[in-house]
Enzyme design. Structure first.
Site, PDB file in Angstrom:
ATOM      1  N   GLU A   1      18.152 -22.189   6.783  1.00  0.00           N
ATOM      2  CA  GLU A   1      19.258 -21.217   6.788  1.00  0.00           C
ATOM      3  C   GLU A   1      19.619 -20.749   8.196  1.00  0.00           C
ATOM      4  O   GLU A   1      20.733 -20.284   8.433  1.00  0.00           O
ATOM      5  CB  GLU A   1      18.905 -20.018   5.911  1.00  0.00           C
TER       6      GLU A   1
ATOM      7  N   HIS B   1      22.659 -16.374  -6.323  1.00  0.00           N
ATOM      8  CA  HIS B   1      21.303 -16.942  -6.243  1.00  0.00           C
ATOM      9  C   HIS B   1      20.396 -16.568  -7.405  1.00  0.00           C
ATOM     10  O   HIS B   1      19.346 -17.175  -7.580  1.00  0.00           O
ATOM     11  CB  HIS B   1      20.667 -16.553  -4.912  1.00  0.00           C
TER      12      HIS B   1
ATOM     13  N   HIS C   1      30.526 -21.315  -4.609  1.00  0.00           N
ATOM     14  CA  HIS C   1      29.529 -20.819  -3.645  1.00  0.00           C
ATOM     15  C   HIS C   1      29.182 -21.947  -2.663  1.00  0.00           C
ATOM     16  O   HIS C   1      28.801 -23.040  -3.065  1.00  0.00           O
ATOM     17  CB  HIS C   1      28.273 -20.301  -4.343  1.00  0.00           C
ATOM     18  N   ALA C   2      29.329 -21.666  -1.369  1.00  0.00           N
ATOM     19  CA  ALA C   2      29.200 -22.712  -0.350  1.00  0.00           C
ATOM     20  C   ALA C   2      27.814 -23.356  -0.356  1.00  0.00           C
ATOM     21  O   ALA C   2      26.803 -22.678  -0.516  1.00  0.00           O
ATOM     22  CB  ALA C   2      29.482 -22.123   1.027  1.00  0.00           C
TER      23      ALA C   2
ATOM     24  N   TYR D   1      16.843 -16.149   3.557  1.00  0.00           N
ATOM     25  CA  TYR D   1      17.947 -15.581   4.356  1.00  0.00           C
ATOM     26  C   TYR D   1      17.476 -14.392   5.189  1.00  0.00           C
ATOM     27  O   TYR D   1      17.971 -14.160   6.287  1.00  0.00           O
ATOM     28  CB  TYR D   1      19.117 -15.172   3.457  1.00  0.00           C
TER      29      TYR D   1
ATOM     30  N   HIS E   1      27.454 -22.365   9.390  1.00  0.00           N
ATOM     31  CA  HIS E   1      26.213 -22.258   8.615  1.00  0.00           C
ATOM     32  C   HIS E   1      25.954 -23.549   7.822  1.00  0.00           C
ATOM     33  O   HIS E   1      24.884 -24.151   7.913  1.00  0.00           O
ATOM     34  CB  HIS E   1      26.310 -21.053   7.665  1.00  0.00           C
TER      35      HIS E   1
HETATM   36  O1  X8Z Z   1      24.192 -18.605   0.155  1.00  0.00           O
HETATM   37  C1  X8Z Z   1      24.439 -18.627   1.347  1.00  0.00           C
HETATM   38  C2  X8Z Z   1      25.060 -19.859   1.985  1.00  0.00           C
HETATM   39  C3  X8Z Z   1      24.622 -21.120   1.340  1.00  0.00           C
HETATM   40  S1  X8Z Z   1      22.957 -21.497   1.633  1.00  0.00           S
HETATM   41  C4  X8Z Z   1      26.554 -19.777   1.877  1.00  0.00           C
HETATM   42  N1  X8Z Z   1      24.229 -17.523   2.093  1.00  0.00           N
HETATM   43  C5  X8Z Z   1      23.679 -16.289   1.533  1.00  0.00           C
HETATM   44  C6  X8Z Z   1      24.657 -15.642   0.590  1.00  0.00           C
HETATM   45  O2  X8Z Z   1      25.816 -16.029   0.569  1.00  0.00           O
HETATM   46  O3  X8Z Z   1      24.255 -14.713  -0.133  1.00  0.00           O
HETATM   47  C7  X8Z Z   1      24.451 -17.403   3.525  1.00  0.00           C
HETATM   48  C8  X8Z Z   1      24.161 -15.973   3.862  1.00  0.00           C
HETATM   49  C9  X8Z Z   1      23.393 -15.410   2.701  1.00  0.00           C
HETATM   50 ZN    ZN Z   2      22.563 -21.957   3.606  1.00  0.00          ZN
END
Ligand code: X8Z
Ligand code: ZN
Length: 597
Positions: free
Chosen positions: A395, A496, A337-338, A506, A367
């Site tokens: 974010e 998450h 997960h990034a 987000y 991002h």
């Molecule tokens: O978790 C993230 C990023 C890292 S802060 C990749 N995002 C959320 C997700 O993947 O659920 C970005 C968009 C929403």
């Molecule tokens: Zn992020």
């Protein structure tokens, strides 16, 4: 120092014994100075250990991470509690803000009793690692989340998408007892700090009353919900035409596995299915352009960096390139997960991704780099202010840049596209963008609506899964492709939740990024439609943007917002402005549909 006997005045009345001296403002200053020093050291140590666990998951790195996280939590809780002795002291406003942030920075506090922080840290490391290493069998092959996501993005066979959607959700039931125990421990920790529960602690980080913040999210959702319903209605009709009534009825909720994404949170991957029949086909696909131009993951990151430096920001340090994880290592387990990191709270910034060459990861790179450029902009703030104005700002930075970096004009400038299409591209472009950004809004809300309910006890473990699916239906208008098994724990199949990362950030970022875009384009003197505006190369806008980023968390977020946009609050009208032509178009397309679910 204490006065010496010879100079001490003789008390006029007998001294009253044993009342401890009220602490002074000077003591508060000293306490904060010492606290920031301790936290800075510990956070660097914990980050380095955590980096290793995230990029090399083994028994030992998990052991090390939970060990250091337990100590870090204990330290954080102890300091936050000590801060309470200055509650009634008239201290400097900067110190007051820091005393408060000391508590709010704790995402999962543990109660101050033996073993609690250890148990909590072991649970969180275990859940995160279980998620990261999750695999399931499909047609004789072992699939990772990455593999499953690729199939969902490209398969148009509803039996396949159903199997993959359900297959990934077999990795999470094992986490349910851990999750329930985590909730108990951290709720107790939050109550010790004076919050009703952990959800209330999370809602308190927005420079306003926690209940007022929850009401703000309701207000914002009401502003954008009609638009989401319009998109839902249009997409459902196209899915019905493609798959027929048996798979996707023309009315009611949408089947969640048909939307091209594991959590149905962004729908851009099914653009081909819902593209306008008349009135303009899209002139290009960014997925194809990247492949055709032989981009590789590093080139994608370099391109992302190039956007930021075009605004006048300094390039990333050499160590970024040496220490980042840009692609999935072939020989070990990692958290794919990034994420973006600043290991030493100074210049040791990195990203950690398992990048693939496609449009989705092109956006994700912008991002993540947004996080890194923000971290670097506020690195000279005192430790407790080294953070985003609020977590939604953190974010929104990179997504805002991404809005420019996906315009056709910019793609021409960097040589990915030969010629920018004219206004015929407007609806296709806005539709593609809305499939990601508007579709995201209810998901951005429902994840924490569920967790707020879990933390405040309204949703009990027995009801975890039914309540999750009820939220999906209520906010997103979606249903799973089939009945869920009795032991299902679907929330655990979203990063998450086991990762315990708050999610309302987000939702906010999907509002803020459009406020930033509207303001930036105005500063740039842009008079065309907002979605065609790119701030690439604009150093004046870059300077103002950087000035906001440099503030970190030193001021209420409303002041940071004002510094860049001139607006003082949350305002979803920027979303409406950006997508206005699409909303008109969708309404027209939907005129014979029975919208809603
Ligand atoms: O978790 C993230 C990023 C890292 S802060 C990749 N995002 C959320 C997700 O993947 O659920 C970005 C968009 C929403
Ligand atoms: Zn992020």
């Amino acid at each position: 120092t204490t006065p010496s006997a010879s100079t001490a005045p003789t008390p006029a009345t007998p001294a009253t014994p044993a009342a401890p001296a009220a602490p002074t403002a000077a003591e508060a200053n000293a306490f904060i100075a010492d606290t920031e020093k301790q936290l800075a050291e510990m956070s660097e140590y914990a980050s380095r250990v955590s980096w290793v666990r995230n990029t090399y998951i083994t028994f030992d790195t998990m052991w090390l991470e939970s060990d250091v996280n337990a100590k870090y939590t204990e330290m954080g809780v102890k300091l936050a509690k000590e801060a309470a002795r200055f509650n009634d002291v008239d201290v400097d406003p900067v110190v007051r803000r820091k005393l408060n942030l000391l508590k709010l920075g704790l995402v999962a506090p543990a109660p101050d009793k033996p073993g609690a922080a250890d148990e909590l840290a072991q649970i969180t490391t275990r859940m995160d690692s279980t998620y990261a290493t999750g695999k399931f069998q499909y047609q004789g092959k072992t699939l990772t989340l990455n593999d499953a996501e690729d199939i969902l993005a490209s398969s148009r066979d509803p039996n396949t998408t159903k199997a993959v959607y359900e297959g990934w959700r077999t990795i999470s039931p094992v986490m349910k007892p851990d999750y329930a125990r985590m909730v108990e421990i951290t709720n107790e920790g939050s109550r010790d700090l004076g919050y009703k529960d952990t959800g209330a602690l999370w809602r308190s980080g927005y420079d306003m009353d926690a209940d007022a913040f929850a009401a703000e999210t309701d207000r914002l959702w009401a502003q954008v919900e009609p638009f989401y319903r319009n998109l839902h209605c249009y997409v459902r009709a196209r899915l019905n035409e493609k798959y027929g009534d048996k798979v996707q009825p023309r009315t009611g909720p949408i089947r969640a596995d048909l939307l091209g994404n594991m959590w149905s949170q962004q729908w851009g991957n099914i653009y081909d299915v819902v593209a306008p029949k008349q009135g303009g086909k899209s002139a290009y696909s960014l997925d194809n352009l990247l492949v055709k131009a032989k981009y590789d993951p590093v080139k994608m990151v370099k391109t992302g960096e190039g956007f930021y430096t075009s605004l006048g920001l300094a390039p990333l340090p050499q160590t970024f390139w040496e220490r980042s994880q840009i692609t999935r290592p072939r020989d070990r387990e990692v958290v794919c997960h990034a994420s973006a990191w600043n290991l030493d709270n100074k210049d040791d910034v990195r990203i950690k991704m398992c990048t693939k060459v496609n449009a989705e990861d092109f956006a994700t790179i912008h991002h993540e780099l947004g996080h890194n450029f923000y971290q670097r902009a506020y690195k000279d703030q005192p430790f407790l202010f080294k953070n985003g104005a609020n977590d939604g700002f953190h974010e929104a930075i990179g997504d805002f840049i991404g809005l420019s970096a996906t315009t056709p004009e910019y793609l021409v400038q960097i040589g990915l596209l030969d010629k920018a299409p004219g206004t015929s591209e407007d609806i296709p472009f806005l539709l593609k963008t809305a499939l990601d950004k508007i579709a995201f809004l209810p998901f951005g809300l429902m994840v924490d609506r569920w967790r707020w309910g879990v933390f405040d006890g309204e949703i009990t473990p027995d009801n975890y899964n039914p309540a999750w699916n009820a939220m999906m239906l209520k906010y997103q208008g979606l249903v799973p492709p089939g009945p869920r098994p009795a032991d299902a724990f679907d929330p655990g199949a979203k990063y998450h939740v086991p990762g315990n990362v708050p999610y309302t950030r987000y939702f906010l970022s999907h509002i803020y990024q459009f406020q930033f875009q509207r303001a930036a384009c105005k500063q740039a003197g842009w008079t065309g439609p907002l979605h065609r505006c790119s701030i690439y190369g604009n150093k004046e806008v870059g300077a103002r943007f950087n000035a906001m980023m440099e503030m970190g968390q030193s001021q209420p977020w409303q002041d940071a917002m004002a510094a860049f946009t001139g607006e003082h609050g949350n305002d979803a009208s920027a979303v409406a402005d950006y997508f206005a032509p699409l909303n008109v178009w969708l309404t027209e397309q939907n005129k014979n549909e029975k919208c809603g679910w």
